[in-house]
Design an enzyme around this catalytic site. Sequence first.
Site, PDB file in Angstrom:
ATOM      1  N   ARG A  82     -17.058 -57.842  15.953  1.00 49.27           N
ATOM      2  CA  ARG A  82     -16.514 -56.520  15.675  1.00 49.27           C
ATOM      3  C   ARG A  82     -15.432 -56.089  16.649  1.00 49.27           C
ATOM      4  O   ARG A  82     -14.374 -55.584  16.247  1.00 49.27           O
ATOM      5  CB  ARG A  82     -17.634 -55.458  15.678  1.00 49.27           C
ATOM      6  N   THR A  83     -15.700 -56.259  17.952  1.00 54.32           N
ATOM      7  CA  THR A  83     -14.728 -55.754  18.925  1.00 54.32           C
ATOM      8  C   THR A  83     -13.407 -56.499  18.781  1.00 54.32           C
ATOM      9  O   THR A  83     -12.333 -55.888  18.702  1.00 54.32           O
ATOM     10  CB  THR A  83     -15.289 -55.880  20.356  1.00 54.32           C
ATOM     11  N   LYS A 112      -8.478 -75.544  32.590  1.00 51.10           N
ATOM     12  CA  LYS A 112      -7.888 -76.466  33.566  1.00 51.10           C
ATOM     13  C   LYS A 112      -8.179 -75.930  34.961  1.00 51.10           C
ATOM     14  O   LYS A 112      -7.685 -76.449  35.945  1.00 51.10           O
ATOM     15  CB  LYS A 112      -6.368 -76.543  33.354  1.00 51.10           C
ATOM     16  N   ARG A 133     -12.173 -59.324  27.118  1.00 52.51           N
ATOM     17  CA  ARG A 133     -13.642 -59.334  27.224  1.00 52.51           C
ATOM     18  C   ARG A 133     -14.017 -60.498  28.120  1.00 52.51           C
ATOM     19  O   ARG A 133     -13.574 -61.625  27.911  1.00 52.51           O
ATOM     20  CB  ARG A 133     -14.311 -59.486  25.860  1.00 52.51           C
ATOM     21  N   HIS A 170     -18.439 -50.979  28.567  1.00 52.64           N
ATOM     22  CA  HIS A 170     -17.797 -51.313  27.298  1.00 52.64           C
ATOM     23  C   HIS A 170     -17.156 -50.001  26.829  1.00 52.64           C
ATOM     24  O   HIS A 170     -17.640 -49.343  25.918  1.00 52.64           O
ATOM     25  CB  HIS A 170     -18.863 -51.804  26.319  1.00 52.64           C
TER      26      HIS A 170
HETATM   27  C1  NCD Z   1     -22.110 -55.181  21.912  1.00 49.68           C
HETATM   28  C2  NCD Z   1     -21.486 -55.910  23.053  1.00 49.68           C
HETATM   29  O1  NCD Z   1     -20.874 -56.951  22.911  1.00 49.68           O
HETATM   30  O2  NCD Z   1     -21.638 -55.368  24.154  1.00 49.68           O
HETATM   31  N1  NCD Z   1     -21.526 -55.313  20.681  1.00 49.68           N
HETATM   32  C3  NCD Z   1     -20.303 -54.799  20.412  1.00 49.68           C
HETATM   33  O3  NCD Z   1     -19.387 -54.846  21.202  1.00 49.68           O
HETATM   34  N2  NCD Z   1     -20.163 -54.188  19.223  1.00 49.68           N
HETATM   35  C4  NCD Z   1     -23.581 -55.257  21.906  1.00 49.68           C
HETATM   36  C5  NCD Z   1     -24.241 -56.597  21.849  1.00 49.68           C
HETATM   37  O4  NCD Z   1     -23.659 -57.645  22.051  1.00 49.68           O
HETATM   38  O5  NCD Z   1     -25.458 -56.589  21.616  1.00 49.68           O
END
Ligand code: NCD
Length: 352
Positions: A82-83, A112, A133, A170
């Site tokens: 999703r993100t 590398k 991320r 997050h």
């Molecule tokens: C979450 C995350 O990656 O922190 N999901 C997200 O970003 N929608 C929660 C999770 O991984 O459980």
Amino acid sequence: MSVVSNDVRLPISVERYTPRLIDGNLAGRHIVSVEQFARADLDALFRTAANLRSRVNAGDKTVLKLCQRRIMATLFFEASTRTDMSFQAAMLRLGGEVVATAGGVQFSSVYKGENLADTVRAAGSYADVVVLRHPEVRSSYVAAEALDQLASRLRTRSVVVSAGDGVGEHPTQALLDLFTIIDFKHQADGLTITLVGDLANGRTVHSLAKLLALYGAQEVRLELVSPASLRVPATIIEFVRSRGVEVHETRSLDEVIGRSDVIYWTRVQQERFADAADYAAIADDFIMTPALLAKAPDDAILMHPLPRKHEMGSVHDHAILDDDPRSIYFHQMQNGMYVRMALLAGVLGATG
Ligand code: NCD
């Protein structure tokens, strides 16, 4: 699942890095923590997100001009559906372009042995905004510092938007979560918000708890329901309490579910457990099922950042929960795209 295999130890300087407050102006800001946002910034962002949502739904083509000829680079060192996709879709819906290393970061120079700051600087030298991320807490601070250093050497400046740093924060998830709460409950004042599950490793709840406090809603009560070993870190509880939010920790869901306005369910973050036995000991502690949801008020909302696993019951339970009008996690998921559109347009200084 983390795909990082190189040394990700962070430079000492990030201990001192303090993210800049938004202070009424998103343009050019790195977005690495919810602590950058004040009430007025949140109200403005949510207004923009709602406005963009209406315009997209109405087929307004002028939205495609907002980030025309702007480029977003994505660096995802941890699994994401999703993100990652919502950031990409957000940029495309703003008329911008997206770049990523072909085949994902596992084919980038990280493998590398390149360090994170250099990988981020590469992305930042090509793109206007870098979405990161990474499994390390504060890795987005490293990225922000690296991009500021790069800007001092090049004629261009790129900003980072954190898409989650380890068990830390997050921020964009919290922004979309609060936007969704206000969308459905019309305000945040007076709500009892119950956060359930892995509250130690779940970064979405860390950011959401802090953001609720920063939003300054009146008479908010946070009910934190988790196994004893997976409680919200004390520093976050202190932060939230110091801003006037009432916080109550419990292991008893029955005690609180009947008076919860918002029920925010989370997955136990199996990938963060070093010991499989520790995970197995608490994996089944809190399972949302249709029978449990029946105990919640009729006007409650059930949220989940997703992905979900057995903590939302069986696949059969999922189907029943999905049909319950109180389940709003699919709206939450889609709102993520609109909030990220507002954020990207904001940091890129796009107005209109
Ligand atoms: C979450 C995350 O990656 O922190 N999901 C997200 O970003 N929608 C929660 C999770 O991984 O459980």
